[in-house]
Design a protein around this motif. Structure first.
Motif, PDB file in Angstrom:
ATOM      1  N   ARG A  55     -16.744 -10.047 -19.165  1.00 27.45           N
ATOM      2  CA  ARG A  55     -16.018  -9.607 -17.990  1.00 27.45           C
ATOM      3  C   ARG A  55     -16.330  -8.128 -17.765  1.00 27.45           C
ATOM      4  O   ARG A  55     -16.930  -7.475 -18.609  1.00 27.45           O
ATOM      5  N   GLY A  56     -15.825  -7.619 -16.613  1.00 27.03           N
ATOM      6  CA  GLY A  56     -16.175  -6.259 -16.225  1.00 27.03           C
ATOM      7  C   GLY A  56     -17.372  -6.364 -15.293  1.00 27.03           C
ATOM      8  O   GLY A  56     -18.343  -7.070 -15.597  1.00 27.03           O
ATOM      9  N   ALA A  57     -17.284  -5.675 -14.146  1.00 25.66           N
ATOM     10  CA  ALA A  57     -18.282  -5.893 -13.089  1.00 25.66           C
ATOM     11  C   ALA A  57     -19.732  -5.702 -13.553  1.00 25.66           C
ATOM     12  O   ALA A  57     -20.556  -6.611 -13.381  1.00 25.66           O
ATOM     13  N   PRO A  58     -20.096  -4.557 -14.161  1.00 28.53           N
ATOM     14  CA  PRO A  58     -21.514  -4.422 -14.546  1.00 28.53           C
ATOM     15  C   PRO A  58     -21.910  -5.451 -15.607  1.00 28.53           C
ATOM     16  O   PRO A  58     -23.014  -6.011 -15.556  1.00 28.53           O
ATOM     17  N   ARG A 100     -17.177 -15.855  -9.962  1.00 28.60           N
ATOM     18  CA  ARG A 100     -16.161 -14.837  -9.650  1.00 28.60           C
ATOM     19  C   ARG A 100     -16.571 -14.136  -8.351  1.00 28.60           C
ATOM     20  O   ARG A 100     -17.703 -13.655  -8.248  1.00 28.60           O
ATOM     21  N   CYS A 167      -6.866  -1.401 -17.047  1.00 36.89           N
ATOM     22  CA  CYS A 167      -7.832  -2.460 -17.378  1.00 36.89           C
ATOM     23  C   CYS A 167      -8.818  -1.943 -18.426  1.00 36.89           C
ATOM     24  O   CYS A 167      -8.487  -1.038 -19.206  1.00 36.89           O
ATOM     25  N   ALA A 173     -17.325  -3.727 -20.865  1.00 39.59           N
ATOM     26  CA  ALA A 173     -17.382  -4.113 -19.458  1.00 39.59           C
ATOM     27  C   ALA A 173     -18.665  -3.668 -18.771  1.00 39.59           C
ATOM     28  O   ALA A 173     -18.975  -4.117 -17.666  1.00 39.59           O
ATOM     29  N   THR A 179     -17.925   2.721 -17.927  1.00 40.24           N
ATOM     30  CA  THR A 179     -17.816   3.616 -16.760  1.00 40.24           C
ATOM     31  C   THR A 179     -16.596   4.528 -16.901  1.00 40.24           C
ATOM     32  O   THR A 179     -16.727   5.680 -17.285  1.00 40.24           O
ATOM     33  N   GLN A 206      -6.244  -6.646 -20.561  1.00 42.80           N
ATOM     34  CA  GLN A 206      -7.515  -5.995 -20.907  1.00 42.80           C
ATOM     35  C   GLN A 206      -7.296  -4.590 -21.481  1.00 42.80           C
ATOM     36  O   GLN A 206      -8.089  -4.120 -22.299  1.00 42.80           O
ATOM     37  N   CYS A 246     -14.369  -0.041 -11.160  1.00 36.60           N
ATOM     38  CA  CYS A 246     -14.367  -0.678  -9.846  1.00 36.60           C
ATOM     39  C   CYS A 246     -15.174  -1.966  -9.891  1.00 36.60           C
ATOM     40  O   CYS A 246     -16.123  -2.091 -10.668  1.00 36.60           O
ATOM     41  N   ASP A 247     -14.762  -2.902  -9.069  1.00 38.32           N
ATOM     42  CA  ASP A 247     -15.485  -4.173  -8.938  1.00 38.32           C
ATOM     43  C   ASP A 247     -16.290  -4.227  -7.658  1.00 38.32           C
ATOM     44  O   ASP A 247     -17.289  -4.928  -7.574  1.00 38.32           O
ATOM     45  N   ASN A 257     -10.384  -3.056  -7.626  1.00 44.65           N
ATOM     46  CA  ASN A 257     -10.416  -2.999  -9.095  1.00 44.65           C
ATOM     47  C   ASN A 257      -9.254  -3.859  -9.588  1.00 44.65           C
ATOM     48  O   ASN A 257      -8.481  -4.428  -8.802  1.00 44.65           O
ATOM     49  N   LYS A 258      -9.141  -3.958 -10.894  1.00 49.96           N
ATOM     50  CA  LYS A 258      -8.129  -4.811 -11.514  1.00 49.96           C
ATOM     51  C   LYS A 258      -6.755  -4.660 -10.858  1.00 49.96           C
ATOM     52  O   LYS A 258      -6.325  -3.549 -10.555  1.00 49.96           O
ATOM     53  N   PHE A 325      -7.376  -8.864  -8.515  1.00 53.43           N
ATOM     54  CA  PHE A 325      -7.761  -7.502  -8.113  1.00 53.43           C
ATOM     55  C   PHE A 325      -6.881  -7.034  -6.966  1.00 53.43           C
ATOM     56  O   PHE A 325      -6.276  -7.849  -6.281  1.00 53.43           O
TER      57      PHE A 325
HETATM   58  O1  MRU Z   1     -11.101  -9.330 -14.446  1.00 50.77           O
HETATM   59  P1  MRU Z   1     -11.928  -8.318 -15.158  1.00 50.77           P
HETATM   60  O2  MRU Z   1     -11.445  -8.034 -16.536  1.00 50.77           O
HETATM   61  O3  MRU Z   1     -13.394  -8.643 -15.112  1.00 50.77           O
HETATM   62  O4  MRU Z   1     -11.734  -6.984 -14.318  1.00 50.77           O
HETATM   63  C1  MRU Z   1     -12.444  -5.852 -14.697  1.00 50.77           C
HETATM   64  C2  MRU Z   1     -12.105  -4.632 -13.931  1.00 50.77           C
HETATM   65  O5  MRU Z   1     -11.337  -4.651 -13.008  1.00 50.77           O
HETATM   66  C3  MRU Z   1     -12.867  -3.393 -14.301  1.00 50.77           C
HETATM   67  O6  MRU Z   1     -12.098  -2.255 -14.105  1.00 50.77           O
HETATM   68  C4  MRU Z   1     -14.139  -3.292 -13.445  1.00 50.77           C
HETATM   69  O7  MRU Z   1     -14.843  -4.494 -13.468  1.00 50.77           O
HETATM   70  C5  MRU Z   1     -15.026  -2.199 -13.874  1.00 50.77           C
HETATM   71  S1  MRU Z   1     -15.776  -2.490 -15.428  1.00 50.77           S
HETATM   72  C6  MRU Z   1     -16.818  -1.216 -15.779  1.00 50.77           C
END
Ligand code: MRU
Length: 359
Positions: A55-58, A100, A167, A173, A179, A206, A246-247, A257-258, A325
């Motif tokens: 999990r985590g955007a990147p 997702r 989060c 992540a 980040t 998280q 951020c997502d 974001n979360k 989010f």
């Molecule tokens: O649902 P998640 O745990 O994937 O959500 C993650 C977040 O919201 C993080 O803050 C975001 O992806 C940035 S991760 C570098």
């Protein structure tokens, strides 16, 4: 020396040595069990994203790129017809992208892999070789971006400052430094001590399960709080800045974001505390004009009612609303920290400049 330690330690995702499976630390089991998985089947790869094993955007972008490569390699072993191979690749990419909806990095990484395949004329084995280089490059570049984000973010805080985070936007992540946690981890390496308040981050925890785990292991002073304690901690004067991940960042700076991030930002405004969003440019979606256009994932209400309790904490017939989010209005954000530098308002201009800059 310290640098090497981070490179080796903060690697929670990658390919197995033979390159045939994706290897990852199962985040859904932290902090109590450190379980490493090796995945290769289409459904188990998609399930890992859906259930937040990764999990985590990147990180989900990097994972999806590796997943597509692993699937392509398996298929190429069976000597498919080239056209059928390319069609299958697209179908798998679409399946992974659908797991997702909010984090744009997922789509970004898959599109980058497909574009690379499209530019490669040749039989499946050749495409597979190119895809392997591409997914490894996506991972390596993500790590480099995180390092630069950490450098820029560290200029925003002073020795002993208190940082509130929500989060988990650490190495789990993203790659290497993460980040939002990057400046904190880099500061720790350089002897610049910061104190962190980690929101537990209901409902999937998280902050408690992952951020506190990562920071405690790195030796950072971290205090875990329930989400509803953030106001108190800010009022006490213990927080000098909020760092969040951020997502998806829209072209006007609105940021998904979360769930709970927008509440943190509203509180921070009340107490005059700056909120910084930290993320790579792969999280910025210039095709998305504002936050109203960001799709928000809604998850199963059982995550609220039963997931962390021995017995359900509400009656079965009680309805739940569980958006994963929320969107923080750009007016509440003091700066967006990317690998290319810190963007300041007005974001319509400063974000656009990031992409006009061809350097
Ligand atoms: O649902 P998640 O745990 O994937 O959500 C993650 C977040 O919201 C993080 O803050 C975001 O992806 C940035 S991760 C570098």
């Amino acid at each position: 020396m310290e640098e090497t330690r981070w490179k080796e330690k903060n690697q929670y995702l990658g390919l197995t040595e033979d390159g045939r499976r994706v290897r990852l630390l199962d985040q859904s089991q932290l902090p109590n069990r450190e379980v490493w998985l090796e995945l290769e089947e289409p459904e188990e790869l998609a399930e890992a994203i859906r259930t937040l094993r990764v999990r985590g955007a990147p990180a989900i972008g990097v994972f999806a790129a590796y997943a597509l490569y692993v699937l392509a390699r398996r298929l190429a072993d069976r000597a498919p017809v080239e056209a059928a191979f390319r069609t299958r690749l697209r179908e798998w990419a679409a399946g992974l992208a659908a797991t997702r909806p909010t984090a744009v990095n997922l789509r970004w990484a898959l599109e980058r892999m497909l574009a690379r395949a499209d530019r490669t004329a040749g039989p499946p084995e050749q495409i597979v070789q190119v895809l392997e280089r591409e997914c490894r490059a996506i991972h390596r570049e993500d790590g480099e971006m995180c390092r630069r984000i950490a450098e820029h973010g560290l200029t925003l805080v002073g020795e002993g400052d208190g940082i509130l985070t929500h989060c988990n936007a650490g190495a789990l992540a993203a790659s290497r430094y993460g980040t939002a946690l990057g400046p904190i981890l880099l500061g720790q390496e350089r002897g610049k001590k910061l104190r962190v308040f980690a929101d537990e981050t209901r409902p999937l925890l998280q902050g408690g399960r992952l951020t506190a785990w990562e920071l405690a292991r790195a030796g950072v002073e971290v205090t875990l709080i329930c989400d509803n304690m953030a106001s108190m901690v800010m009022k006490n004067g213990w927080v000098q800045a909020c760092f969040v991940g951020c997502d998806r960042v829209a072209a006007n700076g609105d940021t998904a974001n979360k769930i709970g991030t927008s509440g943190v930002a509203i509180l921070a405004k009340h107490y005059g505390i700056p909120v910084y969003v930290l993320g790579p440019t792969s999280t910025i979606d210039m095709a998305c004009p504002d936050g109203d256009h960001i799709p928000i994932e809604e998850r199963d209400g059982e995550e609220i009612k039963t997931m962390w309790y021995e017995k359900p904490m509400a009656l079965p017939e009680v309805k739940c609303y569980n958006p994963a989010f929320d969107v923080t209005d750009h007016e509440l954000i003091a700066g967006i920290v990317t690998e290319k530098g810190i963007c300041r308002p007005p974001y319509t201009k400063s974000l656009k400049a990031l992409f006009d800059d061809k350097k």
